[in-house]
Design an enzyme around this catalytic site. Sequence first.
Site, PDB file in Angstrom:
ATOM      1  N   LYS A  96       0.802  -1.230   0.000  1.00  0.00           N
ATOM      2  CA  LYS A  96       0.000   0.000   0.000  1.00  0.00           C
ATOM      3  C   LYS A  96       0.834   1.278   0.000  1.00  0.00           C
ATOM      4  O   LYS A  96       0.414   2.305  -0.545  1.00  0.00           O
ATOM      5  CB  LYS A  96      -0.944   0.011   1.205  1.00  0.00           C
ATOM      6  N   GLU A 118     -10.455   5.438   3.075  1.00  0.00           N
ATOM      7  CA  GLU A 118     -11.010   4.304   3.793  1.00  0.00           C
ATOM      8  C   GLU A 118      -9.896   3.296   4.054  1.00  0.00           C
ATOM      9  O   GLU A 118      -8.847   3.333   3.423  1.00  0.00           O
ATOM     10  CB  GLU A 118     -12.099   3.641   2.949  1.00  0.00           C
ATOM     11  N   SER A 385       1.776  -9.718  -0.573  1.00  0.00           N
ATOM     12  CA  SER A 385       1.440  -8.298  -0.535  1.00  0.00           C
ATOM     13  C   SER A 385       1.565  -7.646   0.830  1.00  0.00           C
ATOM     14  O   SER A 385       1.629  -6.426   0.932  1.00  0.00           O
ATOM     15  CB  SER A 385       0.005  -8.094  -1.064  1.00  0.00           C
TER      16      SER A 385
END
Length: 407
Positions: A96, A118, A385
Amino acid sequence: MSSQIQDIAMPNGEGRFGEYGGRYVPPELEKILEEITAAYNALKDDPSFKEELYALYKDYVGRPSPVTHARNLSDKIGGAQIYLKREDLNHTGAHKINHCLGEALLAKRMGKKKVIAETGAGQHGVALATAAVLLGLECDIYMGEVDIAKEKPNVVRMKILGINLVPVSRGQRTLKEAVDEAFEAYLKDPVNQLYAIGSVVGPHPFPMMVRDFQQIVGREAREQFLEKNGKLPDNLVACVGGGSNAMGLFTAFLEDQGVDIYGVEPSGVGLNPGEHAATLSMGTPGVLHGFKSYLLQDEKGDPLSVYSVASGLDYPGVGPQHSLLKDIGRVKYVTASDRDAIDAFFELSRTEGIIPALESAHAVAHAMKLAKELGKDQTILVNLSGRGDKDIDFVVAKYGRDYGVVM
């Protein structure tokens, strides 16, 4: 197929990947989104913007993230060789941070005072909070109360960073509702704040923009795998909720027809509504949160309840580029259940000493299944990830006894 892949390398002028994507927004937001699109298109090739972003990737995030051969796991399974693209080793613990730094830099260059977003599993919230602190921006993060309870470590991290965490108590109190409230808050002041969306979803230009920032994952992995093995991987595997980590890996390989690509969705505890979040496997085209994609919806077009043990995957929609990749058959979208993911969580931990995020564990689960079906000359590259620090309290409390972890 090659011409179709070239056609979707970028969305068209309306922000569409085939019939998917676009903008389904109030007229007052259309102008704001056009300004964001223009600013991004101007900055993405600006040498000073790229230099600043890539310096942060190198010196702050710790890129490039390595590719690790999971030898112990591969030997135990006895089939194809499994490799891991280690996005879990990034600063903040997941992929991210790649797009959060890009979005925060864009916001700063546009003169915005605040970023708003969010979060489900909390990784996007932590990453955006980190980027905002670093670049001197205010930051509001909306998170469902169910996810706040499940992801306490990331909640604590966001509070330590000093940003404004807003609990969401409506509906299912998970990711979809967090998106709803964040979007509503953004509409109240789109001039002074930028909605830094957390995946390859939302109205144009966000699916394109987030994908572009995440492409560094696949570019690195391609070079690293070639250097390590003298050839490309035979198979790619990544989990898919909204789909940012998957698009980050897949994009660099879409034109390589010898590389099979798998996106892994959560089948949760069953295939009845409310038991899973397998959007591409079980959904139909529809509109949600300002864009068109596959959607888990009822006969009226309203989003269905969704569920996954992984908070970052429990979203009823999916990125529009994934929707087109499904339709043209370039990516095969499969599922892994809660139990599959938990089994993979402990298996990777106990064979390789790597504790994966529950989202990533879905991809590991399918890679383990696929490896058993393939010969030893085949290779599988998994996008790992995120790391599982955020999940360990929840996993041990709910599943620990089944795996001999008693606290």
